[in-house]
Design a protein around this motif. Structure first.
Motif, PDB file in Angstrom:
ATOM      1  N   TYR A  50       0.844  -1.201   0.000  1.00 24.15           N
ATOM      2  CA  TYR A  50       0.000   0.000   0.000  1.00 24.15           C
ATOM      3  C   TYR A  50       0.884   1.257   0.000  1.00 24.15           C
ATOM      4  O   TYR A  50       0.670   2.194  -0.778  1.00 24.15           O
ATOM      5  N   TYR A  51       1.881   1.254   0.872  1.00 19.09           N
ATOM      6  CA  TYR A  51       2.803   2.395   0.986  1.00 19.09           C
ATOM      7  C   TYR A  51       3.571   2.625  -0.314  1.00 19.09           C
ATOM      8  O   TYR A  51       3.682   3.761  -0.807  1.00 19.09           O
ATOM      9  N   ALA A  52       4.075   1.540  -0.901  1.00 17.04           N
ATOM     10  CA  ALA A  52       4.875   1.669  -2.121  1.00 17.04           C
ATOM     11  C   ALA A  52       4.033   2.182  -3.284  1.00 17.04           C
ATOM     12  O   ALA A  52       4.467   3.055  -4.053  1.00 17.04           O
ATOM     13  N   ILE A  53       2.813   1.644  -3.431  1.00 14.44           N
ATOM     14  CA  ILE A  53       1.962   2.058  -4.553  1.00 14.44           C
ATOM     15  C   ILE A  53       1.520   3.506  -4.394  1.00 14.44           C
ATOM     16  O   ILE A  53       1.621   4.317  -5.327  1.00 14.44           O
ATOM     17  N   ASP A  54       1.035   3.858  -3.208  1.00 15.56           N
ATOM     18  CA  ASP A  54       0.494   5.200  -2.986  1.00 15.56           C
ATOM     19  C   ASP A  54       1.572   6.269  -3.165  1.00 15.56           C
ATOM     20  O   ASP A  54       1.400   7.237  -3.912  1.00 15.56           O
ATOM     21  N   THR A  55       2.702   6.101  -2.483  1.00 20.41           N
ATOM     22  CA  THR A  55       3.761   7.115  -2.562  1.00 20.41           C
ATOM     23  C   THR A  55       4.511   7.060  -3.889  1.00 20.41           C
ATOM     24  O   THR A  55       4.944   8.092  -4.404  1.00 20.41           O
ATOM     25  N   GLY A  56       4.651   5.858  -4.455  1.00 22.14           N
ATOM     26  CA  GLY A  56       5.382   5.735  -5.714  1.00 22.14           C
ATOM     27  C   GLY A  56       4.683   6.429  -6.866  1.00 22.14           C
ATOM     28  O   GLY A  56       5.319   7.113  -7.679  1.00 22.14           O
ATOM     29  N   LEU A  57       3.350   6.280  -6.953  1.00 24.02           N
ATOM     30  CA  LEU A  57       2.614   6.923  -8.044  1.00 24.02           C
ATOM     31  C   LEU A  57       2.648   8.446  -7.909  1.00 24.02           C
ATOM     32  O   LEU A  57       2.834   9.166  -8.902  1.00 24.02           O
ATOM     33  N   ILE A  58       2.477   8.941  -6.691  1.00 29.00           N
ATOM     34  CA  ILE A  58       2.506  10.397  -6.491  1.00 29.00           C
ATOM     35  C   ILE A  58       3.905  10.942  -6.780  1.00 29.00           C
ATOM     36  O   ILE A  58       4.063  11.987  -7.433  1.00 29.00           O
ATOM     37  N   ALA A  59       4.944  10.238  -6.317  1.00 32.88           N
ATOM     38  CA  ALA A  59       6.315  10.674  -6.585  1.00 32.88           C
ATOM     39  C   ALA A  59       6.604  10.671  -8.080  1.00 32.88           C
ATOM     40  O   ALA A  59       7.294  11.567  -8.598  1.00 32.88           O
ATOM     41  N   GLY A  60       6.072   9.682  -8.799  1.00 32.34           N
ATOM     42  CA  GLY A  60       6.275   9.643 -10.243  1.00 32.34           C
ATOM     43  C   GLY A  60       5.670  10.847 -10.936  1.00 32.34           C
ATOM     44  O   GLY A  60       6.280  11.446 -11.833  1.00 32.34           O
ATOM     45  N   ALA A  61       4.449  11.231 -10.526  1.00 30.35           N
ATOM     46  CA  ALA A  61       3.799  12.391 -11.136  1.00 30.35           C
ATOM     47  C   ALA A  61       4.568  13.674 -10.828  1.00 30.35           C
ATOM     48  O   ALA A  61       4.774  14.526 -11.706  1.00 30.35           O
ATOM     49  N   ILE A  62       5.011  13.821  -9.575  1.00 25.80           N
ATOM     50  CA  ILE A  62       5.766  15.022  -9.197  1.00 25.80           C
ATOM     51  C   ILE A  62       7.078  15.094  -9.971  1.00 25.80           C
ATOM     52  O   ILE A  62       7.473  16.153 -10.473  1.00 25.80           O
ATOM     53  N   ALA A  63       7.764  13.960 -10.080  1.00 25.85           N
ATOM     54  CA  ALA A  63       9.048  13.934 -10.777  1.00 25.85           C
ATOM     55  C   ALA A  63       8.887  14.296 -12.247  1.00 25.85           C
ATOM     56  O   ALA A  63       9.687  15.053 -12.807  1.00 25.85           O
ATOM     57  N   MET A  64       7.854  13.763 -12.892  1.00 27.35           N
ATOM     58  CA  MET A  64       7.641  14.069 -14.310  1.00 27.35           C
ATOM     59  C   MET A  64       7.283  15.532 -14.521  1.00 27.35           C
ATOM     60  O   MET A  64       7.721  16.158 -15.494  1.00 27.35           O
ATOM     61  N   SER A  65       6.487  16.095 -13.628  1.00 26.14           N
ATOM     62  CA  SER A  65       6.099  17.495 -13.792  1.00 26.14           C
ATOM     63  C   SER A  65       7.273  18.437 -13.565  1.00 26.14           C
ATOM     64  O   SER A  65       7.333  19.519 -14.145  1.00 26.14           O
ATOM     65  N   ALA A  66       8.233  18.028 -12.715  1.00 27.00           N
ATOM     66  CA  ALA A  66       9.375  18.892 -12.397  1.00 27.00           C
ATOM     67  C   ALA A  66      10.632  18.513 -13.163  1.00 27.00           C
ATOM     68  O   ALA A  66      11.658  19.186 -13.031  1.00 27.00           O
ATOM     69  N   GLY A  67      10.578  17.432 -13.950  1.00 33.28           N
ATOM     70  CA  GLY A  67      11.755  17.003 -14.689  1.00 33.28           C
ATOM     71  C   GLY A  67      12.833  16.413 -13.805  1.00 33.28           C
ATOM     72  O   GLY A  67      14.021  16.560 -14.086  1.00 33.28           O
ATOM     73  N   LEU A  68      12.422  15.730 -12.723  1.00 29.47           N
ATOM     74  CA  LEU A  68      13.371  15.148 -11.782  1.00 29.47           C
ATOM     75  C   LEU A  68      13.340  13.628 -11.869  1.00 29.47           C
ATOM     76  O   LEU A  68      12.478  13.045 -12.534  1.00 29.47           O
ATOM     77  N   GLY A  69      14.267  12.986 -11.176  1.00 30.99           N
ATOM     78  CA  GLY A  69      14.278  11.536 -11.110  1.00 30.99           C
ATOM     79  C   GLY A  69      13.205  11.033 -10.154  1.00 30.99           C
ATOM     80  O   GLY A  69      12.981  11.610  -9.087  1.00 30.99           O
ATOM     81  N   ILE A  70      12.537   9.938 -10.531  1.00 27.56           N
ATOM     82  CA  ILE A  70      11.449   9.420  -9.697  1.00 27.56           C
ATOM     83  C   ILE A  70      11.979   8.929  -8.355  1.00 27.56           C
ATOM     84  O   ILE A  70      11.432   9.259  -7.293  1.00 27.56           O
ATOM     85  N   MET A  71      13.068   8.155  -8.368  1.00 24.78           N
ATOM     86  CA  MET A  71      13.585   7.602  -7.122  1.00 24.78           C
ATOM     87  C   MET A  71      14.116   8.699  -6.199  1.00 24.78           C
ATOM     88  O   MET A  71      13.905   8.645  -4.982  1.00 24.78           O
ATOM     89  N   SER A  72      14.804   9.675  -6.768  1.00 23.42           N
ATOM     90  CA  SER A  72      15.318  10.757  -5.922  1.00 23.42           C
ATOM     91  C   SER A  72      14.174  11.556  -5.312  1.00 23.42           C
ATOM     92  O   SER A  72      14.240  11.960  -4.140  1.00 23.42           O
ATOM     93  N   THR A  73      13.108  11.763  -6.088  1.00 25.04           N
ATOM     94  CA  THR A  73      11.941  12.474  -5.558  1.00 25.04           C
ATOM     95  C   THR A  73      11.275  11.665  -4.450  1.00 25.04           C
ATOM     96  O   THR A  73      10.890  12.204  -3.402  1.00 25.04           O
ATOM     97  N   TRP A  74      11.140  10.361  -4.676  1.00 27.28           N
ATOM     98  CA  TRP A  74      10.509   9.503  -3.670  1.00 27.28           C
ATOM     99  C   TRP A  74      11.330   9.471  -2.382  1.00 27.28           C
ATOM    100  O   TRP A  74      10.783   9.586  -1.288  1.00 27.28           O
TER     101      TRP A  74
END
Length: 500
Positions: free
Chosen positions: A154-178
């Motif tokens: 639950y934790y991985a899916i919820d935070t991972g999807l939100i981090a992915g969206a934030i990273a794409m909108s800001a042009g950052l790495g998904i893992m670093s954002t997470w």
């Protein structure tokens, strides 16, 4: 999600595809999982869970900065265990709706928020509900491991999807954002999901009253979190205030440092002018060595740089060169300018100019470090110099440099007893005396400096010289080196060499 996601920029297009994919996946998972997993939904349970989800999201806490935190994960997890995908869909919709009312984001953002919570809610549906273990208090230990796995999923899916969206909108790495924004929430999610399991067990055992009673610990946890967040926020504000004060203090220190540096530069300039003035005063006593000290200082600085000495040491050598003949002030002009041969006593007297100069410098705290260089600039490499008969590396390297430069300047300048020597003659004389009078390393360094800077480096410092008399004096060389002219010339030359 940022509003810029709607632009035609490739990163925004990529983000749009990602958001659409997540929403589609959530809708598909809700439909498929609702058929395969989970019991038939209980309307009372759905309504109760929806109300609890709304309450949890209404009571969410804003963190210092742009983030927020709530206990809705516990309700969503319990909804998946109690009512399957219909419960997850309802609870997630309630959370997204409250978030929309509070934040007023664009509608697609509300849909994305619903989708992330729904996909995260599939974790308890596809683990705990897929098991055949009845949800009773006696079976909680058996359910501990699958519940933990479901909580982490639950934790991985919820935070991972939100981090992915934030990273794409800001042009950052998904893992670093997470890692930066959500890694620290692992314990928070784990505890809430386990509480959600207990909440589901209470509902199974006691029905709606059990949910109402057991939900109290969850909201008490929220209260404790609120207290912690408030104290943390106040601490952050205090730290920020202190940081602002430190920044201001640092700015003042920098400004003060710049002012001190400016004063230091001015003092350094005044100090340099003082040394030049003293050198001119010393040279003014003898019109035949006008500019002698300044040229010696230039040669010495060039040799020191060629040897790779640090800037502070080069400056000390230059200062010592400007003052190397300061001891002449203590020598009688009658002896310095005596036209005839010096007596043995007068010769020894002239030699004391190095000790007199060193004694002068020792009396001044700012100049006493130059005293050894002035005292020993007439020492010879083979130990036959004066005043102490030092030899080799017993002689300070600064004094060894001055010895070469003093001799070069004397040979390069017109004197009453000889014409200025050509540069090739000077270099030949230095090489001939290398290892006896001069340090071979210093001689080699001066030759390299001449090769780099050319003949213009060596300057004739004489201002007025009667060269007709010099032409009339024959010159001979001894086996041990050095000029040996007739008696009067020899006396004047020796007197000038010793005095310089």
């Amino acid at each position: 999600l940022p509003d810029e996601a709607e632009s035609a920029h490739p990163a925004s297009i990529k983000l749009g595809v990602f958001v659409a994919t997540v929403i589609t996946a959530a809708a598909t998972a809700a439909a498929v999982s609702g058929v395969i997993f989970g019991p038939r939904p209980d309307p009372i349970a759905l309504g109760l869970l929806t109300v609890l989800a709304i309450a949890a999201e209404v009571l969410q806490m804003d963190l210092y900065g742009d983030g927020s935190i709530s206990v809705s994960a516990a309700i969503n997890f319990a909804a998946g265990v109690i009512a399957g995908m219909p419960g997850v869909v309802c609870a997630s919709a309630a959370v997204a709706l409250v978030h929309y009312i509070r934040r007023r984001p664009r509608l697609y953002k509300m849909a994305f928020n619903w989708a992330t919570h729904t996909l995260a809610g599939t974790a308890p549906v596809m683990t705990i509900n897929a098991l055949t273990i009845p949800l009773h208090a006696a079976n909680l230990l058996l359910l501990a491991f699958p519940a933990t796995v479901a909580a982490l999923a639950y934790y991985a899916i919820d935070t991972g999807l939100i981090a992915g969206a934030i990273a794409m909108s800001a042009g950052l790495g998904i893992m670093s954002t997470w890692r930066r924004q959500y890694r620290w929430l692992a314990t928070h999610y784990l505890v809430l999901c386990i509480l959600g399991l207990f909440l589901a067990a209470a509902y199974t055992a006691l029905g709606a009253p059990g949910v109402i009673v057991f939900v109290l610990p969850i909201f008490m946890m929220r209260y404790a979190q609120k207290q912690y967040v408030d104290r943390t926020t106040e601490s952050v504000r205090e730290l920020k205030r202190m940081n602002d004060e430190l920044v201001q203090a640092n700015s003042e220190i920098v400004a003060g440092s710049e002012a001190i540096q400016q004063l230091n530069n001015e003092l350094h300039a005044m100090n340099s002018e003082l040394f030049l003035t003293l050198a001119k005063i010393i040279d003014a006593r003898d019109p035949y060595v006008h500019g002698h000290a300044i040229h010696v200082a230039d040669y010495a600085a060039a040799i020191a740089m060629e040897l790779g000495l640090p800037a502070e040491r080069i400056e000390r050598i230059r200062q010592a060169a400007l003052l190397h003949d300061i001891g002449k002030i203590g020598i009688s002009e009658n002896v310095l300018h005596k036209p005839s041969k010096l007596t043995a006593e007068e010769y020894e007297y002239v030699k004391t100019h190095v000790t007199i100069g060193a004694d002068f410098l020792r009396t001044c705290r700012g100049l006493r470090h130059l005293a050894p260089f002035v005292r020993h600039h007439h020492e010879w490499w083979n130990g036959r110099g004066y005043p102490d008969g030092l030899k080799g590396e017993e002689i300070p390297i600064e004094a060894r440099i001055l010895a070469v430069c003093d001799a070069v300047e004397a040979m390069a300048s017109d004197r009453p007893y000889h014409r200025a020597m050509a540069l090739d003659e000077i270099l030949a004389e230095l090489q001939r005396c290398s290892g006896t009078q001069f340090d071979p390393v210093i001689v080699e360094a001066f030759i390299k400096v001449v090769e780099q800077k050319g003949e213009d480096l060596v300057v004739n410092s004489a201002c007025e010289v009667d060269l007709r008399q010099a032409d009339a004096w024959p010159v001979s060389f001894s086996r041990n080196g050095g000029l040996h002219p007739p008696t009067e010339w020899s006396a004047r030359k020796k007197k000038a060499e010793l005095a310089s």
